[in-house]
Design a protein around this motif. Structure first.
Motif, mmCIF file in Angstrom:
data_model
loop_
_atom_site.group_PDB
_atom_site.id
_atom_site.type_symbol
_atom_site.label_atom_id
_atom_site.label_comp_id
_atom_site.label_asym_id
_atom_site.label_seq_id
_atom_site.Cartn_x
_atom_site.Cartn_y
_atom_site.Cartn_z
ATOM 1 N N PHE A 56 0.834 -1.202 0.000
ATOM 2 C CA PHE A 56 0.000 0.000 0.000
ATOM 3 C C PHE A 56 0.871 1.255 0.000
ATOM 4 O O PHE A 56 0.538 2.255 -0.644
ATOM 5 C CB PHE A 56 -0.916 -0.005 1.225
ATOM 6 C CG PHE A 56 -1.843 1.173 1.284
ATOM 7 C CD1 PHE A 56 -2.839 1.344 0.332
ATOM 8 C CD2 PHE A 56 -1.716 2.121 2.281
ATOM 9 C CE1 PHE A 56 -3.696 2.434 0.380
ATOM 10 C CE2 PHE A 56 -2.561 3.215 2.337
ATOM 11 C CZ PHE A 56 -3.558 3.365 1.388
ATOM 12 N N GLY A 57 2.008 1.210 0.721
ATOM 13 C CA GLY A 57 2.912 2.342 0.709
ATOM 14 C C GLY A 57 3.546 2.579 -0.650
ATOM 15 O O GLY A 57 3.917 3.706 -0.981
ATOM 16 N N LYS A 58 3.676 1.514 -1.456
ATOM 17 C CA LYS A 58 4.218 1.654 -2.800
ATOM 18 C C LYS A 58 3.143 1.941 -3.840
ATOM 19 O O LYS A 58 3.445 2.004 -5.039
ATOM 20 C CB LYS A 58 4.943 0.358 -3.194
ATOM 21 C CG LYS A 58 6.168 0.051 -2.365
ATOM 22 C CD LYS A 58 6.785 -1.270 -2.780
ATOM 23 C CE LYS A 58 7.993 -1.611 -1.932
ATOM 24 N NZ LYS A 58 8.568 -2.929 -2.314
ATOM 25 N N GLY A 59 1.904 2.089 -3.393
ATOM 26 C CA GLY A 59 0.825 2.358 -4.330
ATOM 27 C C GLY A 59 0.310 1.129 -5.041
ATOM 28 O O GLY A 59 -0.297 1.237 -6.109
ATOM 29 N N ARG A 60 0.528 -0.037 -4.472
ATOM 30 C CA ARG A 60 0.090 -1.281 -5.091
ATOM 31 C C ARG A 60 -1.008 -1.913 -4.246
ATOM 32 O O ARG A 60 -1.112 -1.653 -3.054
ATOM 33 C CB ARG A 60 1.251 -2.261 -5.249
ATOM 34 C CG ARG A 60 2.445 -1.684 -6.008
ATOM 35 C CD ARG A 60 3.620 -2.639 -5.955
ATOM 36 N NE ARG A 60 4.827 -2.040 -6.537
ATOM 37 C CZ ARG A 60 6.023 -2.618 -6.507
ATOM 38 N NH1 ARG A 60 6.187 -3.794 -5.908
ATOM 39 N NH2 ARG A 60 7.062 -2.011 -7.057
ATOM 40 N N GLU A 61 -1.778 -2.786 -4.873
ATOM 41 C CA GLU A 61 -2.831 -3.503 -4.165
ATOM 42 C C GLU A 61 -2.267 -4.776 -3.546
ATOM 43 O O GLU A 61 -1.305 -5.359 -4.057
ATOM 44 C CB GLU A 61 -3.973 -3.847 -5.121
ATOM 45 C CG GLU A 61 -4.788 -2.641 -5.558
ATOM 46 C CD GLU A 61 -5.557 -2.016 -4.400
ATOM 47 O OE1 GLU A 61 -5.928 -2.748 -3.473
ATOM 48 O OE2 GLU A 61 -5.764 -0.787 -4.431
ATOM 49 N N ALA A 62 -2.863 -5.172 -2.449
ATOM 50 C CA ALA A 62 -2.498 -6.428 -1.789
ATOM 51 C C ALA A 62 -3.655 -7.403 -1.966
ATOM 52 O O ALA A 62 -4.615 -7.393 -1.190
ATOM 53 C CB ALA A 62 -2.215 -6.205 -0.309
ATOM 54 N N PRO A 63 -3.638 -8.232 -3.002
ATOM 55 C CA PRO A 63 -4.776 -9.111 -3.267
ATOM 56 C C PRO A 63 -4.924 -10.201 -2.212
ATOM 57 O O PRO A 63 -3.945 -10.694 -1.646
ATOM 58 C CB PRO A 63 -4.441 -9.718 -4.640
ATOM 59 C CG PRO A 63 -2.958 -9.640 -4.733
ATOM 60 C CD PRO A 63 -2.551 -8.407 -3.969
ATOM 61 N N ASN A 64 -6.157 -10.547 -1.941
ATOM 62 C CA ASN A 64 -6.505 -11.663 -1.039
ATOM 63 C C ASN A 64 -6.001 -11.453 0.384
ATOM 64 O O ASN A 64 -5.784 -12.420 1.121
ATOM 65 C CB ASN A 64 -5.945 -12.992 -1.573
ATOM 66 C CG ASN A 64 -6.455 -13.326 -2.955
ATOM 67 O OD1 ASN A 64 -7.611 -13.033 -3.291
ATOM 68 N ND2 ASN A 64 -5.616 -13.915 -3.788
ATOM 69 N N PHE A 65 -5.848 -10.209 0.791
ATOM 70 C CA PHE A 65 -5.438 -9.961 2.165
ATOM 71 C C PHE A 65 -6.666 -9.824 3.046
ATOM 72 O O PHE A 65 -7.600 -9.075 2.732
ATOM 73 C CB PHE A 65 -4.606 -8.674 2.263
ATOM 74 C CG PHE A 65 -4.266 -8.300 3.681
ATOM 75 C CD1 PHE A 65 -3.319 -9.001 4.392
ATOM 76 C CD2 PHE A 65 -4.941 -7.263 4.317
ATOM 77 C CE1 PHE A 65 -3.018 -8.677 5.701
ATOM 78 C CE2 PHE A 65 -4.649 -6.925 5.621
ATOM 79 C CZ PHE A 65 -3.679 -7.640 6.317
ATOM 80 N N ARG A 66 -6.669 -10.548 4.147
ATOM 81 C CA ARG A 66 -7.760 -10.462 5.118
ATOM 82 C C ARG A 66 -7.194 -10.774 6.499
ATOM 83 O O ARG A 66 -6.147 -11.408 6.629
ATOM 84 C CB ARG A 66 -8.889 -11.430 4.770
ATOM 85 C CG ARG A 66 -8.491 -12.891 4.725
ATOM 86 C CD ARG A 66 -9.638 -13.758 4.242
ATOM 87 N NE ARG A 66 -9.289 -15.165 4.196
ATOM 88 C CZ ARG A 66 -9.366 -16.011 5.210
ATOM 89 N NH1 ARG A 66 -9.774 -15.563 6.396
ATOM 90 N NH2 ARG A 66 -9.054 -17.275 5.068
ATOM 91 N N PRO A 67 -7.871 -10.324 7.549
ATOM 92 C CA PRO A 67 -7.361 -10.561 8.906
ATOM 93 C C PRO A 67 -7.272 -12.047 9.230
ATOM 94 O O PRO A 67 -8.237 -12.796 9.034
ATOM 95 C CB PRO A 67 -8.386 -9.852 9.797
ATOM 96 C CG PRO A 67 -9.011 -8.830 8.917
ATOM 97 C CD PRO A 67 -9.056 -9.437 7.544
ATOM 98 N N ARG A 68 -6.145 -12.460 9.728
ATOM 99 C CA ARG A 68 -5.914 -13.848 10.132
ATOM 100 C C ARG A 68 -5.039 -13.868 11.381
ATOM 101 O O ARG A 68 -4.468 -12.862 11.769
ATOM 102 C CB ARG A 68 -5.207 -14.631 9.012
ATOM 103 C CG ARG A 68 -6.013 -14.795 7.738
ATOM 104 C CD ARG A 68 -5.234 -15.556 6.694
ATOM 105 N NE ARG A 68 -5.980 -15.725 5.457
ATOM 106 C CZ ARG A 68 -5.493 -16.314 4.377
ATOM 107 N NH1 ARG A 68 -4.266 -16.789 4.382
ATOM 108 N NH2 ARG A 68 -6.235 -16.422 3.289
#
Length: 462
Positions: free
Chosen positions: A222-234
């Motif tokens: 996110f800091g690099k302006g990119r998306e983090a796909p499939n990220f969810r709290p675990r």
């Protein structure tokens, strides 16, 4: 000074020395400590377990193994001493059959008698043999005669020879009768079970660390302006709370950016409509020197408006994707040459980098335009390694003094003395370029160029 004051002074001095020693030890161990959370957690698990196992093994070896072995050896030597007493007290048993029978049936020993001179020379002692040491001590203490022992020749028997007055008494005893042989089994089970528990703990810890690593990767993306796909709290509750807080923060930032973009789109539409009316009215009025000046003013206002909106809008809405940076730099070189400047390009490393192509090209274009405005020759160099992409833009212009190189990144700032005044500009070129570089997780720095002018360096993580 009273006694209390003296005591307080001494206590403060001692506390200061303890604090200094603690700080010194902390700095000394800091260089040896691992930096990763996973490695530190493993160290926290392994070190106490190793210390505990070492203490348990030492206590067992010192208190149990040694004590049991000494008692067993003492019991065997007592039996041998009793047989010697029987031998000396009943000389009428010429063949010593009774002693042999009693030794084998009652004491579990095999006894025979050799000629008086049949005593082997002393052999080399094993480096570490608890049985050899304890038997030697007990034989010297309870019997007090010359003896010879062999604790390594046979695997399950111990041979003992004792010099009597007219013969040599040879005794074969079971090793298990004089030695605590089950100690190795205890140590084996202790080490084996500890290893199994450690492996299970490592696997469990690895699963607990994974959500933290995913959260760190998502925040970095996110800091690099990119998306983090499939990220969810675990993971654990605390890690889930941190992940939920990150997602909420990310949503608020994105919502704020969307609202700002929508507002700017509306403002841009309204202002462009008014500028379009100005252009149409000027076109209908006709040609005259005054109208030509007004047209230039309207065009300049239109360019300024685009710069303001670009600075306020940033790079919102664009998605990161793999981009050929060597080709992008070549396009910048061609643009500079079309405007009459001498430009060179060099790129080292793998050219494909994941960036927001339009905004990052605008960042580099602003730097090249800035160099072209004040210099005649431009050198563009790209370097990509396993961590960073670095692009440098050199020119042969007048440069910028070192104490003003951070000031030029402020919005709407134009330098009059360091370089020629930015006529017709808005003072937003470098500000927009740094904003785009930082949205990619990097930054822009200014320095002296080998060409005699200014060097602008863009570095972003890959």
């Amino acid at each position: 000074m009273s006694t209390i004051d003296t005591s307080l002074t001494l206590l403060k001095s001692a506390a200061g020395r303890v604090s200094a020693a603690n700080g010194w030890m902390g700095n000394a161990f800091k260089g040896w400590m691992p930096t990763g959370l996973y490695a530190r957690a493993l160290l926290i698990m392994i070190v106490p377990m190793v210390i505990l196992q070492s203490v348990v093994a030492f206590v067992f070896m010192e208190r149990h193994w040694n004590t049991v072995t000494r008692r067993l050896s003492a019991a065997v030597v007592q039996d041998i001493a009793a047989l010697i007493d029987v031998y000396k007290g009943y000389p009428q048993d010429k063949d010593r059959d009774q002693i042999k029978r009693i030794a084998q049936q009652r004491l579990g020993l095999v006894v025979d008698f050799l000629p008086a001179g049949d005593m082997p020379p002393p052999g080399p002692k094993p480096f570490f043999s608890l049985l050899d040491q304890t038997l030697s001590v007990q034989l010297g203490r309870q019997i007090g005669r010359s003896f010879w022992i062999d604790t390594v020749g046979r695997s399950n028997l111990v041979e003992i020879r004792i010099q009597l007055d007219d013969a040599v008494m040879r005794v074969f005893a079971q090793r298990s009768a004089a030695y605590a042989s089950n100690s190795e089994i205890f140590l084996f089970w202790m080490v084996g079970t500890s290893s199994i528990l450690l492996i299970v703990a490592v696997l469990f810890l690895r699963n607990q660390i994974k959500p933290i690593l995913r959260l760190a990767d998502a925040a970095e993306s996110f800091g690099k302006g990119r998306e983090a796909p499939n990220f969810r709290p675990r993971g654990a509750r605390e890690v889930r709370r941190a992940a939920v807080a990150f997602l909420e923060m990310k949503s608020r930032i994105e919502r704020t950016m969307e609202q700002r973009t929508a507002m700017l789109a509306g403002v841009s539409h309204d202002l462009r409509t008014i500028l379009t009316r100005f252009k149409l009215e000027l076109a209908l009025i006709g040609d005259s020197p005054e109208m030509e000046g007004m047209r230039k003013d309207v065009d300049e206002m239109s360019m300024m408006l685009e710069d303001y909106l670009a600075f306020a809008r940033g790079d919102s809405g664009e998605q990161s994707q793999p981009t050929d940076m060597a080709q992008a730099l070549e396009e910048l070189r061609s643009d500079a040459e079309r405007h009459g400047h001498t430009a060179t390009v060099a790129f080292n490393g793998l050219p494909v980098v994941t960036v927001k192509p339009a905004s990052f090209k605008r960042c580099l274009a602003n730097l090249v335009t800035n160099a072209a405005r004040y210099g005649k020759a431009i050198a563009i160099t790209g370097q990509r390694d396993h961590r960073y992409l670095t692009v440098t833009v050199d020119d042969d212009g007048p440069g910028i003094p070192a104490h003003l190189r951070e000031e030029v990144f402020k919005p709407f700032l134009r330098l009059d003395n360091a370089r020629n005044q930015d006529e017709g500009g808005t003072g937003l070129g470098l500000a927009i370029a740094r904003d785009i570089a930082r949205s990619h997780g990097g930054d822009i720095t200014l320095g002296d160029s080998p060409m005699g002018g200014l060097r602008a360096s863009v570095r972003i993580p890959v």
